[in-house]
Scaffold this motif. Structure first.
Motif, PDB file in Angstrom:
ATOM      1  N   UNK A 110       0.829  -1.199   0.000  1.00  0.00           N
ATOM      2  CA  UNK A 110       0.000   0.000   0.000  1.00  0.00           C
ATOM      3  C   UNK A 110       0.868   1.255   0.000  1.00  0.00           C
ATOM      4  N   UNK A 119      -3.577  -3.959   1.494  1.00  0.00           N
ATOM      5  CA  UNK A 119      -2.683  -4.432   2.564  1.00  0.00           C
ATOM      6  C   UNK A 119      -1.417  -4.968   1.900  1.00  0.00           C
TER       7      UNK A 119
ATOM      8  N   UNK B  98       4.631  -6.096   8.708  1.00  0.00           N
ATOM      9  CA  UNK B  98       4.036  -6.119   7.360  1.00  0.00           C
ATOM     10  C   UNK B  98       2.590  -5.610   7.327  1.00  0.00           C
ATOM     11  N   UNK B  99       1.745  -6.176   8.214  1.00  0.00           N
ATOM     12  CA  UNK B  99       0.312  -5.884   8.113  1.00  0.00           C
ATOM     13  C   UNK B  99      -0.050  -4.533   8.742  1.00  0.00           C
ATOM     14  N   UNK B 102       4.248  -1.370   7.732  1.00  0.00           N
ATOM     15  CA  UNK B 102       4.511  -1.163   6.291  1.00  0.00           C
ATOM     16  C   UNK B 102       3.216  -0.818   5.562  1.00  0.00           C
ATOM     17  N   UNK B 103       2.109  -1.408   6.017  1.00  0.00           N
ATOM     18  CA  UNK B 103       0.819  -1.125   5.373  1.00  0.00           C
ATOM     19  C   UNK B 103       0.211   0.189   5.862  1.00  0.00           C
ATOM     20  N   UNK B 105      -1.253   1.056   8.712  1.00  0.00           N
ATOM     21  CA  UNK B 105      -2.591   0.882   9.273  1.00  0.00           C
ATOM     22  C   UNK B 105      -2.739   1.553  10.641  1.00  0.00           C
TER      23      UNK B 105
END
Lengths: 284, 319
Positions: A110, A119, B98-99, B102-103, B105
């Motif tokens: 992303x 994601x 990662x989730x 890097x994403x 969130x």
């Protein structure tokens, strides 16, 4: 977007997606053609027929749209081709795959703002948990659209999947359609030789899943199974589809051979592959 | 001995988290809570009871919890995950990397029972590396409040910040001395006590110890400045440089390894901007062990006396 219902037309798109895959991987001499080719029919069915989505106006939250999470991120070539061909970003951008400053990272991310990616995936086994979270958010938002996922079968060796597979039936996550690329291959060889999953359908059923099986390289079977799965949603059940595919499907010398998991074709192999795949939508 | 601040009461920082979560959930309908079978330990019971549809019990499956939290953000939710600091970081590092990180969130990783003050359960549960693990992740915010009131305020404040946050707090009842309903500003160091001979930068449970140390140093004729660094990343470089420019000597204090902790962040900053004698009160390349929180803080050199001695030592090193 308008759905394409004609099987022949969908098959033509899948052929172009396959051309994109081998050209992208050849272009940078890096990437994962095997699983990408094997899933080309699924991605075509999903992005051109099954999903209710709006490629021209991508939003991260996907409220009111079906969303898709690719867990086995290494098959990014097929993901990028399906996204571009269905209108998320310019087809010409496929040429930048894996090159410096690209939005088409080796594994989907992303971070560079590529439309269609929600994601980052690549480190395996994380996508199902993320998809469950997205599905729970849809329930909280009273949004009746669906979440779809794809996982490699080898990827199921990662333990986090089984945490997620236990969670979903327990919480009745029934707005989620999980698909598994059941090609029986992984980097080091055949699954049954490297680390057998045993009786996977029985394992999934014992965890509480409604399991469907289909030929993942047969367009009309795929569409039919995906539509059956859709009909089973919102009924308190978790749905998984095992798609039997051939790694490398569509390019005879790559088919069912784990050595093409992550190897790029050379110039001669590219020409041999392209000779088997008609250019139907125009190369990028 | 008279300290510069008065103890209002003794309360655990984890209670501040539980009460803060309950309060912010009332104001913000997007706040959801996830827990991995430690609802009572994390003090999430009140939230669970009041907002059952916004509470997700994941069982003993922390990797799945982090992934689900990342997924919830896709639909615009603000997930707060709750488990012990050890299981919030080391156990799920790649999932966070990662989730979440890097994403990009908007997940709030809320971690209780950090450090040796977890006590009798011993080293398997006493993570002393979590600040380092989390601060190394690009764009991760790392917050370690000092008492009940501040933890509550931080828990409320992070809902309004868009991006991943690691919020670290602890198990035992500790002095609660910061103002009730304070305005919590991420990344803003809090200047607690003025001084001229040494700057003490403390975080988490060590902030109260630093206040006690300041009083003892004053009796010994030394003037210590005390600054509460509740946000380790982003670090309030301006506040640190201003204080050190005045005092010329530094003590850092934290319930964490020297490697990767607050002291390490401040040493990096000062080595670039203002090289200054510095002593670290922190755990020195060791695991913890079973014992009572107070006994462990003494044994591992994280007590008031250790800050006093570090201050004396560093003042001697001034040219």
């Amino acid at each position: 977007m308008n759905k394409i219902t004609d099987t022949k037309e969908l098959e033509k798109i899948a052929t172009q997606v396959r051309r994109d895959i081998v050209r992208m991987v050849h272009g940078v001499q890096s990437g994962h053609p095997g699983g990408s080719l094997g899933c080309a029919d699924f991605f075509t069915a999903l992005y051109f027929n099954i999903l209710n989505h709006n490629p021209k106006a991508f939003t991260m939250n996907g409220i009111g749209e079906d969303i898709f999470i690719l867990s086995n991120g290494h098959i990014s070539p097929v993901f990028y081709s399906a996204l571009a061909r269905s209108g998320y970003f310019p087809v010409s951008e496929l040429a930048s795959f894996r090159k410096l400053n690209t939005r088409l990272q080796g594994h989907p991310a992303t971070h560079e703002g590529l439309e269609g990616i929600r994601i980052a995936t690549g480190s395996l086994g994380q996508g199902l948990s993320v998809a469950i979270g997205a599905a729970l958010a849809k329930k909280l938002n009273k949004d009746n659209s669906l979440v779809y996922t794809l996982h490699g079968d080898g990827e199921l060796q990662e333990g986090q999947n089984w945490e997620a597979l236990m969670f979903a039936p327990n919480h009745k996550v029934d707005n989620l359609i999980v698909t598994i690329d059941y090609n029986g291959q992984q980097i080091d060889g055949r699954l049954q030789d490297v680390m057998s999953l045993g009786d996977l359908p029985a394992k999934l059923r014992s965890f509480g899943w409604h399991v469907l099986e289909t030929n993942g390289n047969h367009m009309s079977d795929l569409i039919e199974t995906l539509n059956i799965a859709k009909g089973l949603t919102h009924r308190g059940e978790c749905i998984a589809i095992l798609m039997r595919t051939k790694m490398g499907a569509g390019v005879d010398f790559m088919e069912d051979d784990h050595r093409w998991h992550g190897v790029a074709p050379n110039d001669e192999q590219l020409q041999k592959a392209l000779a088997q795949l008609e250019e139907t939508l125009g190369d990028y | 001995m008279k300290t510069a601040f008065t103890i209002i009461n003794n309360k655990a920082t984890r209670d501040g988290f539980g009460d803060g979560l309950y309060e912010v959930a009332q104001k913000n309908p997007n706040v959801v809570g996830l827990c991995a079978d430690l609802t009572d330990s994390l003090k999430m019971g009140k939230f669970h009871k009041e907002f059952p549809t916004r509470f997700v019990q994941v069982g003993i499956a922390e990797a799945n919890m982090i992934g689900i939290a990342a997924g919830l953000t896709i639909g615009g939710k603000i997930p707060y995950t709750g488990t012990f600091a050890n299981f919030s970081t080391g156990r799920v590092y790649d999932q966070i990397r990662q989730s979440v990180a890097y994403s990009g969130k908007n997940v709030k990783i809320c971690a209780s029972h950090a450090g040796v003050t977890l006590g009798e359960d011993g080293a398997t549960h006493q993570i002393l590396e979590d600040i380092g693990l989390m601060k190394m992740l690009p764009h991760m915010t790392v917050i370690n409040p000092c008492d009940y009131n501040q933890t509550k305020a931080a828990t409320i404040a992070i809902a309004d910040y868009e991006g991943p946050v690691y919020l670290r707090f602890g198990r035992p009842a500790v002095p609660n001395f910061t103002p009730e309903n304070q305005d919590f500003q991420i990344g803003k160091a809090l200047h607690l006590i003025d001084g001229t001979d040494v700057s003490i930068f403390a975080t988490g449970h060590l902030v109260w110890k630093a206040i006690e140390a300041q009083a003892q140093l004053a009796e010994l004729g030394m003037s210590a400045e005390v600054i509460n660094i509740h946000t380790i990343k982003p670090l309030d470089a301006a506040a640190i440089l201003k204080s050190v420019g005045k005092t010329g000597a530094v003590v850092t204090a934290e319930e964490h390894q020297r490697n990767g902790g607050l002291g390490d962040s401040i040493a990096q900053l000062l080595s670039r901007e203002l090289p200054t004698p510095l002593e670290m009160v922190a755990v020195n390349d060791s695991f913890g062990e079973s014992g009572k929180p107070d006994e462990l803080m003494k044994k591992y050199g994280l007590d008031t006396i250790n800050i006093v001695q570090a201050a004396q030592a560093v003042i001697k090193r001034k040219k």
